[in-house]
Design a protein around this motif. Sequence first.
Motif, PDB file in Angstrom:
ATOM      1  N   CYS A 105    -108.012  74.487 -23.716  1.00 18.42           N
ATOM      2  CA  CYS A 105    -107.077  73.615 -23.088  1.00 18.42           C
ATOM      3  C   CYS A 105    -105.474  74.512 -23.291  1.00 18.42           C
ATOM      4  O   CYS A 105    -104.934  74.668 -22.151  1.00 18.42           O
ATOM      5  N   VAL A 106    -105.447  75.059 -24.560  1.00 18.76           N
ATOM      6  CA  VAL A 106    -104.110  75.606 -24.644  1.00 18.76           C
ATOM      7  C   VAL A 106    -104.195  77.290 -23.777  1.00 18.76           C
ATOM      8  O   VAL A 106    -103.243  77.343 -23.327  1.00 18.76           O
ATOM      9  N   LEU A 107    -105.167  77.748 -23.878  1.00 22.37           N
ATOM     10  CA  LEU A 107    -105.593  79.017 -23.049  1.00 22.37           C
ATOM     11  C   LEU A 107    -105.250  78.623 -21.744  1.00 22.37           C
ATOM     12  O   LEU A 107    -104.919  79.483 -20.898  1.00 22.37           O
ATOM     13  N   GLN A 108    -105.831  77.517 -21.045  1.00 26.59           N
ATOM     14  CA  GLN A 108    -105.559  77.326 -19.677  1.00 26.59           C
ATOM     15  C   GLN A 108    -104.209  77.035 -19.495  1.00 26.59           C
ATOM     16  O   GLN A 108    -103.762  77.542 -18.498  1.00 26.59           O
ATOM     17  N   ILE A 109    -103.749  76.139 -20.279  1.00 27.07           N
ATOM     18  CA  ILE A 109    -102.184  76.023 -19.775  1.00 27.07           C
ATOM     19  C   ILE A 109    -101.315  77.083 -19.938  1.00 27.07           C
ATOM     20  O   ILE A 109    -100.770  77.501 -19.175  1.00 27.07           O
ATOM     21  N   THR A 110    -101.535  77.987 -21.018  1.00 27.29           N
ATOM     22  CA  THR A 110    -100.859  79.388 -21.081  1.00 27.29           C
ATOM     23  C   THR A 110    -101.055  80.119 -20.019  1.00 27.29           C
ATOM     24  O   THR A 110    -100.175  80.812 -19.462  1.00 27.29           O
ATOM     25  N   ALA A 131     -98.468  91.150  -2.220  1.00 24.95           N
ATOM     26  CA  ALA A 131     -98.429  90.996  -3.860  1.00 24.95           C
ATOM     27  C   ALA A 131     -97.980  89.417  -3.909  1.00 24.95           C
ATOM     28  O   ALA A 131     -98.415  88.761  -4.901  1.00 24.95           O
ATOM     29  N   VAL A 132     -97.091  89.112  -3.078  1.00 23.21           N
ATOM     30  CA  VAL A 132     -96.396  87.754  -3.266  1.00 23.21           C
ATOM     31  C   VAL A 132     -97.342  86.751  -2.683  1.00 23.21           C
ATOM     32  O   VAL A 132     -97.790  85.702  -3.294  1.00 23.21           O
ATOM     33  N   VAL A 133     -98.187  86.951  -1.634  1.00 25.47           N
ATOM     34  CA  VAL A 133     -99.351  86.126  -1.036  1.00 25.47           C
ATOM     35  C   VAL A 133    -100.331  86.005  -2.028  1.00 25.47           C
ATOM     36  O   VAL A 133    -100.750  84.971  -2.412  1.00 25.47           O
ATOM     37  N   LEU A 134    -100.752  87.153  -2.676  1.00 26.31           N
ATOM     38  CA  LEU A 134    -101.900  87.047  -3.846  1.00 26.31           C
ATOM     39  C   LEU A 134    -101.412  86.250  -4.989  1.00 26.31           C
ATOM     40  O   LEU A 134    -102.338  85.574  -5.644  1.00 26.31           O
ATOM     41  N   ALA A 135    -100.079  86.454  -5.326  1.00 27.93           N
ATOM     42  CA  ALA A 135     -99.607  85.684  -6.688  1.00 27.93           C
ATOM     43  C   ALA A 135     -99.646  84.368  -6.206  1.00 27.93           C
ATOM     44  O   ALA A 135    -100.087  83.524  -7.236  1.00 27.93           O
ATOM     45  N   VAL A 136     -99.278  83.918  -5.039  1.00 22.89           N
ATOM     46  CA  VAL A 136     -99.286  82.504  -4.865  1.00 22.89           C
ATOM     47  C   VAL A 136    -100.630  81.864  -4.595  1.00 22.89           C
ATOM     48  O   VAL A 136    -100.800  80.686  -5.393  1.00 22.89           O
ATOM     49  N   LEU A 137    -101.393  82.681  -4.213  1.00 23.22           N
ATOM     50  CA  LEU A 137    -103.001  82.079  -3.944  1.00 23.22           C
ATOM     51  C   LEU A 137    -103.522  82.190  -5.662  1.00 23.22           C
ATOM     52  O   LEU A 137    -104.255  81.024  -5.956  1.00 23.22           O
ATOM     53  N   ALA A 138    -103.222  83.240  -6.291  1.00 24.97           N
ATOM     54  CA  ALA A 138    -103.971  83.107  -7.834  1.00 24.97           C
ATOM     55  C   ALA A 138    -103.306  81.798  -8.370  1.00 24.97           C
ATOM     56  O   ALA A 138    -103.815  81.431  -9.314  1.00 24.97           O
ATOM     57  N   PHE A 139    -101.887  81.628  -8.375  1.00 28.47           N
ATOM     58  CA  PHE A 139    -101.344  80.464  -9.169  1.00 28.47           C
ATOM     59  C   PHE A 139    -101.970  79.137  -8.438  1.00 28.47           C
ATOM     60  O   PHE A 139    -102.222  78.207  -9.374  1.00 28.47           O
ATOM     61  N   LEU A 140    -102.112  79.059  -7.393  1.00 31.62           N
ATOM     62  CA  LEU A 140    -102.900  77.820  -6.832  1.00 31.62           C
ATOM     63  C   LEU A 140    -104.110  77.797  -7.443  1.00 31.62           C
ATOM     64  O   LEU A 140    -104.897  76.543  -7.574  1.00 31.62           O
ATOM     65  N   ALA A 141    -104.859  78.772  -7.339  1.00 35.58           N
ATOM     66  CA  ALA A 141    -106.264  78.960  -8.001  1.00 35.58           C
ATOM     67  C   ALA A 141    -106.335  78.267  -9.505  1.00 35.58           C
ATOM     68  O   ALA A 141    -107.230  77.518  -9.847  1.00 35.58           O
ATOM     69  N   ALA A 142    -105.314  78.964 -10.108  1.00 41.86           N
ATOM     70  CA  ALA A 142    -105.188  78.467 -11.616  1.00 41.86           C
ATOM     71  C   ALA A 142    -104.839  77.181 -11.726  1.00 41.86           C
ATOM     72  O   ALA A 142    -105.623  76.286 -12.603  1.00 41.86           O
ATOM     73  N   VAL A 143    -104.136  76.544 -10.792  1.00 41.80           N
ATOM     74  CA  VAL A 143    -103.724  74.955 -10.704  1.00 41.80           C
ATOM     75  C   VAL A 143    -104.992  74.429 -10.585  1.00 41.80           C
ATOM     76  O   VAL A 143    -105.417  73.327 -11.355  1.00 41.80           O
ATOM     77  N   ALA A 144    -105.693  74.667  -9.813  1.00 42.74           N
ATOM     78  CA  ALA A 144    -107.050  73.795  -9.223  1.00 42.74           C
ATOM     79  C   ALA A 144    -107.905  74.198 -10.277  1.00 42.74           C
ATOM     80  O   ALA A 144    -108.979  73.279 -11.036  1.00 42.74           O
ATOM     81  N   GLY A 145    -107.873  75.323 -11.058  1.00 47.94           N
ATOM     82  CA  GLY A 145    -109.010  75.517 -12.225  1.00 47.94           C
ATOM     83  C   GLY A 145    -108.636  74.716 -13.128  1.00 47.94           C
ATOM     84  O   GLY A 145    -109.817  74.012 -14.052  1.00 47.94           O
TER      85      GLY A 145
END
Length: 132
Positions: free
Chosen positions: A4-9, A87-101
């Motif tokens: 959990c700590v690694l996911q949140i970090t 890069a901005v589009v990919l960063a936003v998509l990666a952040f949304l995927a991390a939130v979903a993960g």
Amino acid sequence: MACCVLQITGLIFGGVGMVGTLAATAVPQWRVSAYADGNIVVFETVWEGLWMDCVSQPGLRLQCKFYDSVLALPPPLEAFRALMCAAVVLAVLAFLAAVAGVAYGQQGPRVTGTCVLQVTAWLRVSLPLWGV
């Protein structure tokens, strides 16, 4: 708990990276030139960015102007703009995927709330120890 700590970090670092990518794309300080008229005192500072040029003179305010035409830009600048937008589009998509993960990981959405509570409790205990 370590997972959990690694996911949140990872989520926090991803958010910081996304904000950094957005900021680097928006700022006009990609190339900075200072003109001095034969002495050490800087007479004029020119900032060139992906979207605009800015000129700063001592005692005057900063004056910025967007580029007049996209067709008049040099090819390297057009390439930089396209790559930074990607890069901005990919960063936003990666952040949304991390939130979903984090929200819907292997343990399900109910356990994620417990994970966030565990990380919050860990931060409350450890931050004073670090002097923050």
